[in-house]
Enzyme design. Sequence first.
Site, short mmCIF file in Angstrom:
data_model
loop_
_atom_site.label_atom_id
_atom_site.label_comp_id
_atom_site.label_asym_id
_atom_site.label_seq_id
_atom_site.Cartn_x
_atom_site.Cartn_y
_atom_site.Cartn_z
N HIS A 73 0.82 -1.21 0.00
CA HIS A 73 0.00 0.00 0.00
C HIS A 73 0.85 1.26 0.00
CE1 HIS A 73 0.22 -0.25 4.55
NE2 HIS A 73 0.24 1.05 4.43
N ASP A 209 1.21 -7.77 2.15
CA ASP A 209 1.32 -6.33 1.94
C ASP A 209 2.78 -5.90 1.79
OD1 ASP A 209 0.89 -3.63 1.81
OD2 ASP A 209 -0.35 -3.50 3.61
N SER A 644 3.97 2.25 8.41
CA SER A 644 3.72 1.31 7.33
C SER A 644 5.02 1.08 6.56
CB SER A 644 2.66 1.87 6.37
OG SER A 644 1.40 1.90 6.97
#
Length: 742
Positions: A73, A209, A644
């Site tokens: 992402h 991810d 992230s």
Amino acid sequence: MLPAAARADEGMWLPLLLKQLNEADMQQKGLKLSAEDIYSVNRGSLKDAIVQFGGGCTGEIISNEGLLLTNHHCGYGQIQQHSSVENDYLTKGYWAMTREQELPNPGLTATFIVRMEDVTAPVLQGIPAGIPEADREKIVLQRSAEVAQKAVAGTHYKAFVRPMFNGGEYYLFVTEVFEDIRLVGAPPSSIGKFGGDTDNWMWPRHTGDFSMFRIYAGPDNKPAPYSKANKPYVPRHSLPISLGGVRPGDFTLVFGFPGRTTEYLTSWGVEETYAVSDPAKVKIRDTKLRILDADMKASDKVRIQYAAKYASLANYWKKWIGEMRGLKRLDAVRRKQQQEQQFRQWTQAGDAARKASYGQILDQLEQQYRTVRPYVQARDYVTEAALGIELLSYANALQQYVDLIKDKAPQAEINAALEKTRKGTTGTFRNINIATDQKVAAALLPIYAEGTPPELLPDYIKALRKQNATPEAWQRFVADVYSRSRLTSEESAQKVLDEVAKGNVSGIVNDPAYQLVAPIVATYRQKVLPTYTQAQDQITLLQRTYIAGLREQQPQRKFYPDANSTLRVAYGQVAGYQPADGVQYDYYTTLDGIMQKADPTNVDFEIPARLTELYEKKDYGPYAVNGTVPVAFTATNHTTGGNSGSPVINGRGELIGTNFDRNWEGTMSDLMYDPDRVRNITLDVRYMLFVVDKYAGATHLVREMKLVNGPGSASTEAAGSDDKKAKKTKVKVKREKAAAVN
């Protein structure tokens, strides 16, 4: 009782201070390294493998050839930019099998921290106490710029200074910024986004991810603009990758750039978030997301255009929902009130100096929060609703040319701005569907008109609200605006810019989209922003004093500064958790759980045929444990947005996973940490390797990495080993059940 120290595993710590604040505690929890192994200026250390990826994520170097690992992402925008209906890398994935196939990404950067330094003294020295916050800030900004400039004079490095503890302390960060970053690989969305918005912020999780990029440098291994002649960057340190797996209680370290937390808010600040700001933003985004979702499902072109924007909108929409629930469950406002009562008692029990310094702080903070509340509400509705309409946002951006030409700015200045706007216009219209944006406008304009406090609403919008009393009337009004605007296509918008280049701004000021947004922004600037800014300045000043008081009140407590996108260390331990009465979540998930969630009728749970084939053949290579592949695990690290892509590192300094999310029950940790329920969610490095090697066939990338088998690498000690000793928690959880317990 007030805590003697930050609670177990709470904290986002400055690497520079680990030796004095955290080293002993980290080693007690299982760290085998020293603080200098983590952060050092004089030799290669873990920090030299960590980058700020773009402006809002973290990445880590996993080979001596500049190979960079981050989240899918985080790289999503770049993957989207390289995608088209013909070459849909979002859906199919992308893997560069040669260096020549690695794709450049203009504007993307990777930033290393070279060193950091406490510069509180030179920044604050001699500033009088009690001067207006705006005046203080001007002095601080000037001195910070001087300190930063001096630190990098004569070098290729860059530098900035950031405040900590609301301006109680200041730290210098010297950076090295690389700008030739190329896309190397990304799994298909059916792996990289598996679970989609359904599973976002949730546990159990089965999302692969990750994405891979490579940093390129000039011939001297220093940053250089993109060139085919550039070479892969040779880092000072790259992370070895452990195949040893994890067990409950194992030490975990998260190293990255957390974005923003507000752990020291008062009860009034928490209440503002919980009762005013979060509900408004959730309502607005919920409306917008439903419109985008419908149009994206109806068209592949629209899906690709809005993929990154939708993901960004949905991410915080769901986070805010979880945050509100978490704050309610923790009874956060009342707990803050208890802390404030104890602070008042401590203040009153002190001498005259203590009373003078802190006696009025809380009353003054309460007054400022009560003053600013309607302005916070108005600000949220302008930024999220009115300027959440892309046509209005674009029209508003053209206001600068009205001002420049009115002020008779030099033509060179106008031309420079126009060049930037022309490039931005191309990007804007590449990723916008005007019919979709028109639907968004028809839905958000009445929400803006109804949600904004009446005294802060433009007269023009008040009149429109009276004229358009029904949704159908708003739709007709918006349709008229879009049909007459010249800013609804790149071709016509560029013609308006051509006119601006000749000194004519009538195409802007007479455009109905500009005429709609101009009074909204003017009212915001004239009525909302001044009071909002003044109150926030006062809150910042008072909050700085309050935190100083807390630190004085609790000298035995280790305080960490709120996150502000600077390099931090969070440490904790692998652990499951109990989200609700009668529910117990294990600490890991596996490939078996992916197959259990498979649903070909739901785009969030589609599985690529190749992955199913590998599963059926049990063709897992060296990445399997007990007949399956570990996918994700949870730990107690304190993380937030910006983490992230952060590496999750074991006690020996080896990469064991990549941080990609938090659990929904723990999203309130930006304001209040709960050791029982706050968990960061990590992609197990073995699933990443399995996808790269066995699924994608990009074995050449694995060969670049240093794979190690540390203590505990045997299958009996790795994730999943204890499922034969105890009943394994099922990972196939119905979404409606998960929603009910949350």
